[in-house]
Design a protein around this motif. Structure first.
Motif, PDB file in Angstrom:
ATOM      1  N   MET A   1       0.890  -0.873   0.004  1.00  0.00           N
ATOM      2  CA  MET A   1      -0.005   0.014   0.077  1.00  0.00           C
ATOM      3  C   MET A   1       0.970   1.120  -0.124  1.00  0.00           C
ATOM      4  N   THR A   2       0.519   2.295  -0.688  1.00  0.00           N
ATOM      5  CA  THR A   2       1.451   3.200  -0.964  1.00  0.00           C
ATOM      6  C   THR A   2       0.737   4.483   0.072  1.00  0.00           C
ATOM      7  N   ALA A   3       1.490   5.428   0.548  1.00  0.00           N
ATOM      8  CA  ALA A   3       1.289   6.424   1.461  1.00  0.00           C
ATOM      9  C   ALA A   3       0.397   7.507   0.722  1.00  0.00           C
ATOM     10  N   VAL A   4      -0.371   7.987   1.505  1.00  0.00           N
ATOM     11  CA  VAL A   4      -1.217   9.208   1.022  1.00  0.00           C
ATOM     12  C   VAL A   4      -0.467  10.295   0.574  1.00  0.00           C
ATOM     13  N   PRO A   5      -0.303  10.968  -0.549  1.00  0.00           N
ATOM     14  CA  PRO A   5       0.212  12.294  -0.897  1.00  0.00           C
ATOM     15  C   PRO A   5       0.016  13.312   0.277  1.00  0.00           C
ATOM     16  N   GLU A   6       0.929  14.090   0.626  1.00  0.00           N
ATOM     17  CA  GLU A   6       0.725  15.074   1.625  1.00  0.00           C
ATOM     18  C   GLU A   6      -0.373  16.162   1.131  1.00  0.00           C
ATOM     19  N   TRP A   7      -0.373  16.526  -0.095  1.00  0.00           N
ATOM     20  CA  TRP A   7      -1.378  17.370  -0.609  1.00  0.00           C
ATOM     21  C   TRP A   7      -2.910  16.988  -0.389  1.00  0.00           C
ATOM     22  N   MET A   8      -3.104  15.638  -0.199  1.00  0.00           N
ATOM     23  CA  MET A   8      -4.403  14.846   0.116  1.00  0.00           C
ATOM     24  C   MET A   8      -4.930  15.345   1.527  1.00  0.00           C
ATOM     25  N   ARG A   9      -4.117  15.680   2.350  1.00  0.00           N
ATOM     26  CA  ARG A   9      -4.495  15.744   3.727  1.00  0.00           C
ATOM     27  C   ARG A   9      -4.959  17.041   4.003  1.00  0.00           C
ATOM     28  N   PRO A  10      -6.230  16.950   4.580  1.00  0.00           N
ATOM     29  CA  PRO A  10      -6.864  18.479   4.763  1.00  0.00           C
ATOM     30  C   PRO A  10      -5.934  19.646   5.624  1.00  0.00           C
ATOM     31  N   PRO A  11      -6.263  20.670   5.426  1.00  0.00           N
ATOM     32  CA  PRO A  11      -5.207  21.695   6.160  1.00  0.00           C
ATOM     33  C   PRO A  11      -5.711  21.962   7.408  1.00  0.00           C
ATOM     34  N   ARG A  12      -6.837  21.381   7.876  1.00  0.00           N
ATOM     35  CA  ARG A  12      -7.269  21.527   9.209  1.00  0.00           C
ATOM     36  C   ARG A  12      -8.384  20.550   9.384  1.00  0.00           C
ATOM     37  N   PRO A  13      -8.453  20.404  10.916  1.00  0.00           N
ATOM     38  CA  PRO A  13      -9.433  19.352  11.459  1.00  0.00           C
ATOM     39  C   PRO A  13     -10.714  19.330  10.914  1.00  0.00           C
ATOM     40  N   GLU A  14     -11.377  20.456  10.432  1.00  0.00           N
ATOM     41  CA  GLU A  14     -12.592  20.616  10.028  1.00  0.00           C
ATOM     42  C   GLU A  14     -12.748  20.077   8.463  1.00  0.00           C
ATOM     43  N   GLY A  15     -11.734  19.945   7.938  1.00  0.00           N
ATOM     44  CA  GLY A  15     -11.653  19.502   6.461  1.00  0.00           C
ATOM     45  C   GLY A  15     -11.117  20.669   5.759  1.00  0.00           C
ATOM     46  N   TRP A  16     -11.677  20.333   4.417  1.00  0.00           N
ATOM     47  CA  TRP A  16     -11.140  21.278   3.320  1.00  0.00           C
ATOM     48  C   TRP A  16     -12.381  22.460   3.170  1.00  0.00           C
ATOM     49  N   PHE A  17     -12.096  23.652   2.862  1.00  0.00           N
ATOM     50  CA  PHE A  17     -12.751  24.607   2.695  1.00  0.00           C
ATOM     51  C   PHE A  17     -12.876  25.067   1.106  1.00  0.00           C
ATOM     52  N   SER A  18     -13.750  25.925   0.857  1.00  0.00           N
ATOM     53  CA  SER A  18     -14.149  26.025  -0.750  1.00  0.00           C
ATOM     54  C   SER A  18     -12.827  26.829  -1.151  1.00  0.00           C
ATOM     55  N   GLU A  19     -12.522  27.607  -0.672  1.00  0.00           N
ATOM     56  CA  GLU A  19     -11.292  28.530  -1.055  1.00  0.00           C
ATOM     57  C   GLU A  19     -10.132  27.491  -1.103  1.00  0.00           C
ATOM     58  N   ASP A  20     -10.032  26.393  -0.565  1.00  0.00           N
ATOM     59  CA  ASP A  20      -8.710  25.684  -0.763  1.00  0.00           C
ATOM     60  C   ASP A  20      -8.731  24.794  -2.048  1.00  0.00           C
ATOM     61  N   LEU A  21      -9.984  24.761  -2.644  1.00  0.00           N
ATOM     62  CA  LEU A  21      -9.575  24.168  -4.016  1.00  0.00           C
ATOM     63  C   LEU A  21      -8.988  24.795  -5.050  1.00  0.00           C
ATOM     64  N   ASP A  22      -8.931  26.189  -5.014  1.00  0.00           N
ATOM     65  CA  ASP A  22      -8.170  27.057  -5.982  1.00  0.00           C
ATOM     66  C   ASP A  22      -6.594  26.598  -5.641  1.00  0.00           C
ATOM     67  N   LYS A  23      -6.099  26.287  -4.559  1.00  0.00           N
ATOM     68  CA  LYS A  23      -4.947  26.239  -4.255  1.00  0.00           C
ATOM     69  C   LYS A  23      -4.205  24.770  -4.392  1.00  0.00           C
ATOM     70  N   ILE A  24      -4.862  23.862  -4.504  1.00  0.00           N
ATOM     71  CA  ILE A  24      -4.323  22.389  -4.688  1.00  0.00           C
ATOM     72  C   ILE A  24      -3.960  22.095  -6.362  1.00  0.00           C
ATOM     73  N   ALA A  25      -2.865  22.440  -6.498  1.00  0.00           N
ATOM     74  CA  ALA A  25      -2.308  22.145  -7.941  1.00  0.00           C
ATOM     75  C   ALA A  25      -2.428  20.869  -8.490  1.00  0.00           C
ATOM     76  N   GLU A  26      -2.034  19.942  -7.569  1.00  0.00           N
ATOM     77  CA  GLU A  26      -1.939  18.431  -7.725  1.00  0.00           C
ATOM     78  C   GLU A  26      -3.352  17.698  -7.985  1.00  0.00           C
ATOM     79  N   ALA A  27      -4.300  18.461  -7.563  1.00  0.00           N
ATOM     80  CA  ALA A  27      -5.520  17.750  -7.613  1.00  0.00           C
ATOM     81  C   ALA A  27      -6.188  17.381  -9.110  1.00  0.00           C
ATOM     82  N   PRO A  28      -6.624  16.122  -9.186  1.00  0.00           N
ATOM     83  CA  PRO A  28      -6.911  15.897 -10.663  1.00  0.00           C
ATOM     84  C   PRO A  28      -8.177  16.815 -11.177  1.00  0.00           C
ATOM     85  N   ARG A  29      -8.155  17.046 -12.249  1.00  0.00           N
ATOM     86  CA  ARG A  29      -9.279  17.937 -13.168  1.00  0.00           C
ATOM     87  C   ARG A  29     -10.725  17.159 -12.391  1.00  0.00           C
ATOM     88  N   HIS A  30     -11.706  17.979 -12.390  1.00  0.00           N
ATOM     89  CA  HIS A  30     -12.886  17.856 -11.919  1.00  0.00           C
ATOM     90  C   HIS A  30     -12.966  17.405 -10.501  1.00  0.00           C
TER      91      HIS A  30
END
Length: 193
Positions: A1-30
């Protein structure tokens, strides 16, 4: 099993926020944000799905009045934790080439073309969220043996939920969000009415 890439970890305990979506360059399209969680479209898209969206964008763009724009696959910032990506949306927002999302107040219609891998989200989760955000109209398109079936909904303001307004085969005529007439059979690749 491979490790989860660091960029996939939420930046805060509450999860991701809407504005975070524009900052994740590594995220797949869609990539969408649903309830603070990233949702990836990992399955290959079917040609039927892609062509249905393209044909519908063209048809609606041809019929849209001045001041109304038709876009495909742009997210809607519903709230702090939700930024889904409908297959198509109709807005009153002026064209801005650098825009990455719309708001519910700018959105007149959302359209989901149901795919097997996203059927539950398209039929229930996203419809509920669009209604709760106050988007006036929603269409859900199902593949019925290669032919499109349009399920149309209109917002019931007091309950903030969608009321079904019709199930359409072969033809769609509506005055919401503007006067629209679509030969549904002509949307299907290889079929002419």
């Amino acid at each position: 099993m491979t490790a989860v890439p660091e960029w996939m970890r939420p930046p805060r305990p509450e999860g991701w926020f809407s504005e975070d979506l524009d900052k994740i360059a590594e995220a797949p399209r869609h990539t969408e944000l649903i309830d603070g969680a990233l949702v990836f479209m990992m399955s290959p898209q079917r040609v039927w799905h892609a062509r249905m969206i393209t044909a519908l964008v063209n048809s609606l763009t041809d019929q849209a009045p001045a001041g109304v724009e038709v876009d495909r696959e742009i997210t809607i910032r519903l709230d702090k934790w939700n930024r889904p990506e409908p297959d198509l949306l109709v807005t009153t927002a002026p064209y801005d080439p650098s825009r990455t999302f719309y708001t519910p107040e700018e959105t007149l219609l959302v359209v989901e073309v149901v795919s097997p891998e996203s059927a539950h989200r398209d039929r229930t989760v996203k419809l509920r969220k669009y209604a709760e955000a106050g988007i006036a109209s929603c269409w859900r398109i199902e593949d019925e043996n290669g032919s499109p079936v349009f399920h149309t909904y209109e917002l019931d303001g007091p309950t903030q939920s969608y009321a079904p307004t019709g199930i359409h085969r072969h033809e769609l005529r509506t005055s919401t969000p503007f006067a629209i007439e679509i030969d549904l059979d002509a949307l299907v690749p290889g079929r002419k009415s």
